[in-house]
Design a protein around this motif. Sequence first.
Motif, short mmCIF file in Angstrom:
data_model
loop_
_atom_site.label_atom_id
_atom_site.label_comp_id
_atom_site.label_asym_id
_atom_site.label_seq_id
_atom_site.Cartn_x
_atom_site.Cartn_y
_atom_site.Cartn_z
N THR A 79 0.85 -1.19 0.00
CA THR A 79 0.00 0.00 0.00
C THR A 79 0.88 1.24 0.00
O THR A 79 2.11 1.15 0.01
N ILE A 80 0.26 2.38 0.05
CA ILE A 80 0.98 3.65 0.09
C ILE A 80 1.86 3.74 1.35
O ILE A 80 2.82 4.52 1.40
N ALA A 81 1.55 2.95 2.38
CA ALA A 81 2.31 2.99 3.63
C ALA A 81 3.64 2.24 3.53
O ALA A 81 4.42 2.26 4.48
N GLY A 139 7.66 6.04 -2.16
CA GLY A 139 8.72 6.73 -2.88
C GLY A 139 8.51 6.72 -4.38
O GLY A 139 8.71 7.73 -5.06
N LYS A 140 8.11 5.58 -4.92
CA LYS A 140 7.88 5.46 -6.36
C LYS A 140 6.74 6.35 -6.83
O LYS A 140 6.81 6.97 -7.89
N LEU A 183 17.16 8.69 2.09
CA LEU A 183 15.93 9.44 2.27
C LEU A 183 14.83 8.85 1.39
O LEU A 183 15.05 8.61 0.21
N ASP A 184 13.65 8.64 1.96
CA ASP A 184 12.54 8.07 1.18
C ASP A 184 12.23 8.94 -0.03
O ASP A 184 12.22 8.47 -1.17
N ASP A 211 12.15 16.69 2.94
CA ASP A 211 12.37 15.25 3.05
C ASP A 211 11.12 14.64 3.68
O ASP A 211 10.69 15.07 4.75
N VAL A 212 10.54 13.65 3.01
CA VAL A 212 9.34 12.98 3.53
C VAL A 212 9.65 11.49 3.71
O VAL A 212 10.11 10.83 2.78
N GLU A 213 9.41 11.00 4.91
CA GLU A 213 9.72 9.62 5.27
C GLU A 213 8.48 8.89 5.76
O GLU A 213 7.68 9.46 6.51
N ILE A 214 8.33 7.65 5.35
CA ILE A 214 7.28 6.79 5.90
C ILE A 214 7.88 5.98 7.05
O ILE A 214 8.94 5.35 6.89
#
Length: 278
Positions: free
Chosen positions: A11-13, A19-20, A64-65, A78-81
């Motif tokens: 899933t998106i999580a 990232g993709k 980094l994601d 920077d956005v990280e899950i």
Amino acid sequence: MAKKKLWQDLTIADNFIFGKVLESDPATCKLLLETILGFKIDSIEYPEREKTLEARHDSKGIRLDVFTKTPDGKKMFDVEIQTSNNDNLANRMRYYQALIDTDSLDKGKHYWQLGSSYIIFVCTFDYFKRGRHFYSFQERCDQAADLLMGDNTVKIFLNAKGKANDVSSDLLAFLNYINGKKTANPLVEALDNGVQFVKKNKEWRNQFMRYQEHIAAEAHLQALEIAKDMADKAAKEAEEKKTIEMIKNFLAVNTPMEFIIKATGWSEDEILKTVQVN
């Protein structure tokens, strides 16, 4: 060893999918950033997935994601899950901040040329256990809470399990989507379309399989390093305990200090402190 994930179940999580999706759709990446930060962004550079940073060849590197910045470099994002609450995320964010700054400031540049940075951890759990969806941090003066230091760094923790009424409807829809609940919302629709697009790509599916193997190998090496560190620490503690017993026996029969120093390799101060403590 962690169970391997199935491509059809992602899933998106999942950080690979997340990232993709953002890497392949800069417009959605920009919309997500605007939704989280609450302000408009004129444009961003092409998002980088798994951007690798390290300060030195022998220091701990990071991936980094999703990293992007404005074309003028004045704002960096920077956005990280984060799906596992098994690490000190605050210290991790501190280290990320340091490496992002180091990477962005070329030799010869001045400190004032550092851009504003926004590090965002999207968590599937409540790291601070306060029930909020949104936790943001900036450097402030302890003696005057209204006084910002002005280093232009913002650190944000999002919590998909939040209960408080503290975010916009668009951001809440995004967090619900992270939590597995899809609602009618432009951002959610764009992200969900992106997920379906990514999962139809056979090359990316193969890439994910290789990625899982790489991550598993890294985790195995890390486990070996931790085991070695623990064994070394145990051996050192056992050797120290043995030396302390030896010192006690020497002192019990009034052995000269010079002999004890030579036999143990410890200084007189170390020996005397050990006697006092033990």
